[in-house]
Design a protein around this motif. Structure first.
Motif, PDB file in Angstrom:
ATOM      1  N   GLN B  38      45.732  -7.602 -12.769  1.00 18.72           N
ATOM      2  CA  GLN B  38      44.789  -8.704 -12.321  1.00 18.72           C
ATOM      3  C   GLN B  38      43.230  -8.294 -12.713  1.00 18.72           C
ATOM      4  O   GLN B  38      42.904  -7.107 -12.179  1.00 18.72           O
ATOM      5  CB  GLN B  38      44.669  -9.023 -10.794  1.00 18.72           C
ATOM      6  N   GLY B  41      38.273 -11.163 -11.176  1.00 14.73           N
ATOM      7  CA  GLY B  41      38.053 -12.829 -11.254  1.00 14.73           C
ATOM      8  C   GLY B  41      39.174 -13.650 -11.792  1.00 14.73           C
ATOM      9  O   GLY B  41      38.839 -14.882 -11.848  1.00 14.73           O
ATOM     10  N   LYS B  42      40.101 -12.903 -12.381  1.00 10.52           N
ATOM     11  CA  LYS B  42      41.300 -13.516 -12.929  1.00 10.52           C
ATOM     12  C   LYS B  42      42.630 -13.681 -12.055  1.00 10.52           C
ATOM     13  O   LYS B  42      42.703 -13.070 -10.993  1.00 10.52           O
ATOM     14  CB  LYS B  42      41.587 -13.062 -14.349  1.00 10.52           C
ATOM     15  N   ARG B  43      43.595 -14.347 -12.406  1.00 14.27           N
ATOM     16  CA  ARG B  43      44.868 -14.385 -11.687  1.00 14.27           C
ATOM     17  C   ARG B  43      45.643 -13.073 -12.093  1.00 14.27           C
ATOM     18  O   ARG B  43      45.486 -12.737 -13.211  1.00 14.27           O
ATOM     19  CB  ARG B  43      45.613 -15.729 -12.384  1.00 14.27           C
TER      20      ARG B  43
END
Lengths: 115, 113
Positions: B38, B41-43
């Motif tokens: 991860q 700020g991302k998945r």
């Protein structure tokens, strides 16, 4: 395929308000998962569905949280009433073990801030 | 229920060095062990996974090893690059529970250039 879609991407609300998060899984996936991510508690599984039926909701923190999956292409996670401690990033994920092993594909997440 | 512990919580390495992250699990019935990366700020995104009938799996610079007897599995990243900097999560699941994953707490990997 566009992947797992979540809306809204950001939500700011005041304590006591109702919040509804939405998820569209990847077409053809029969499992759908809702996760919550915080710095303190990491990635927590809240609930998951198989063929639109809730299988395990033991991770739902309390009765203020509810989730539904009315059809194979849509799910909601509702918090009513919301509290500041609900602030987190909520991820939806989907998978299809028969088609693509057990890989879970995550959506972009909804960042929820409860003031 | 299943419990997954992950170590270390943070790891700093010099670019080009190797990085190793270790996880242990509690339920011997677990048979599927994925690793997710991860970025900020991302998945979370799957980078590699392994099943209990395999001891090791490699994909370019990434490898995962599994020791069923000791109930632990590890992620190995060789020739680390700055873009490897991220949070890495291990997880475990048992088929009888669908593919419900129990995640470790995560490891923050920093690759210094």
């Amino acid at each position: 395929d566009a992947g797992v879609i979540q809306s809204p991407r950001h939500e700011v609300t005041e304590m006591g308000q109702e919040v509804t998060l939405r998820c569209k899984p990847i077409s053809g996936h029969d499992y759908l998962f809702w996760y919550r991510q915080t710095m303190m508690r990491g990635l927590e599984l809240l609930i998951y569905f198989n063929n639109n039926v809730p299988i395990d909701d033991s991770g739902m923190p309390e009765d203020r949280f509810s989730a539904k999956m009315p059809n194979a292409s849509f799910s909601t996670l509702k918090i009513q009433p919301s509290e500041p401690r609900d602030s987190a990033v909520y991820f939806c994920a989907s998978s299809s073990p028969l088609v693509d092993t057990d890989t879970q594909y995550f959506g972009p997440g909804t960042r929820l801030t409860v003031l | 229920g299943e419990n997954v512990e992950q170590h270390p919580s943070t790891l700093s390495v010099q670019e080009g060095d190797s990085a190793v992250i270790k996880c242990t699990y509690s339920d011997s019935a677990s048979n599927y062990f994925p690793w997710y990366k991860q970025e900020l700020g991302k998945r979370p995104q799957l980078i590699i996974d392994i099943r209990s009938n395999v001891g090791e799996k490699k994909d370019q610079r990434i490898a995962v090893t599994l020791n069923k007897t000791a109930k632990h599995f590890s992620l190995h990243i060789t020739e680390t690059q700055p873009e490897d900097s991220a949070v890495y999560f291990c997880a475990a699941s048992m088929e009888e529970y669908g593919n419900k994953l129990v995640f470790g707490a995560g490891t923050i990997l920093r690759v210094k250039s």
